[in-house]
Write an enzyme that holds these catalytic residues in place. Sequence first.
Site, PDB file in Angstrom:
ATOM      1  N   ASP A  27       0.866  -1.178   0.000  1.00  0.00           N
ATOM      2  CA  ASP A  27       0.000   0.000   0.000  1.00  0.00           C
ATOM      3  C   ASP A  27       0.907   1.233   0.000  1.00  0.00           C
ATOM      4  O   ASP A  27       2.091   1.157   0.355  1.00  0.00           O
ATOM      5  CB  ASP A  27      -0.900  -0.036   1.238  1.00  0.00           C
ATOM      6  CG  ASP A  27      -1.780   1.191   1.350  1.00  0.00           C
ATOM      7  OD1 ASP A  27      -2.351   1.619   0.324  1.00  0.00           O
ATOM      8  OD2 ASP A  27      -1.883   1.749   2.458  1.00  0.00           O
ATOM      9  N   ASP A  29      -0.121   5.059   0.989  1.00  0.00           N
ATOM     10  CA  ASP A  29      -0.300   6.019   2.081  1.00  0.00           C
ATOM     11  C   ASP A  29      -0.209   5.332   3.436  1.00  0.00           C
ATOM     12  O   ASP A  29      -0.971   4.415   3.728  1.00  0.00           O
ATOM     13  CB  ASP A  29      -1.655   6.719   1.947  1.00  0.00           C
ATOM     14  CG  ASP A  29      -1.820   7.407   0.603  1.00  0.00           C
ATOM     15  OD1 ASP A  29      -0.902   8.139   0.210  1.00  0.00           O
ATOM     16  OD2 ASP A  29      -2.853   7.199  -0.054  1.00  0.00           O
TER      17      ASP A  29
END
Length: 259
Positions: A27, A29
């Site tokens: 991922d 953020d």
Amino acid sequence: MHPVPGGDKRPMTKLKLPDVVRACLFDLDGVLTRTAVVHAAAWKETFDAFLRRRDGDGFRPFDSAHDYDEYVDGLPRADGVRSFLASRGIELPEGAEDDPPEKDTVHGLGNRKNALVLEKIREQGVAVYPGSVRFVEAVRAAGLRTAVVSSSANCRDVLIAAGIEHLFEVRIDGVVAAERELPGKPHPDTFLEAARELRVGAGEAAVFEDALAGMEAGRAGGFGHVVGVDRVGQAEGLRKHGADIVVGDLAELLEGDAA
């Protein structure tokens, strides 16, 4: 363990990953970049302005910790709007994807949030987590495949601004998901698509996420290893939602790493 190949005299860095892992799916953020706080601030500004217009000065503000983690973190933008509004018993028209930011529709609020995120990134820049960068570099040195999987439509711009785009062979983001009609997290489809592009099975891939929705996606996809990254004190929630292991920073998965 995965020793880094090479003929130099430096101590070998080992990855604390199961031997079955051939690819790492990250991922963006909150895992690679420090943009989760930017997203949380943009969501708060967006929702508080809407709630103030709707309910007056006595409105109940958006909670940048609980509401962000529970209802919007890791979700595609429009899904985040729907999820938070549903938690308050509020329904809005869907509107159109190109609704202006001032329009009180699902897409209008989403576009307002996106405009604020871009503004904040332009003003503040993008910072990375150094431990994450060291880990991704070690992963690549060990011969493992890498992909970034994000619900953000701004993923590529953020990677470029952070100077880490070159570390990933595959990018499955909000733009790609829309083009290929892939449902977002907590569905596993975007992670599965990344594994497919890297030509590995889900059982041979590790997922690295900081969002509860990302944990659910990792569990639902049958991935070989699901790593929760706890930046905000939600380790127990990450475990309950599917993490095999929880770390505070990816550097913890580098044997002998000094922060």
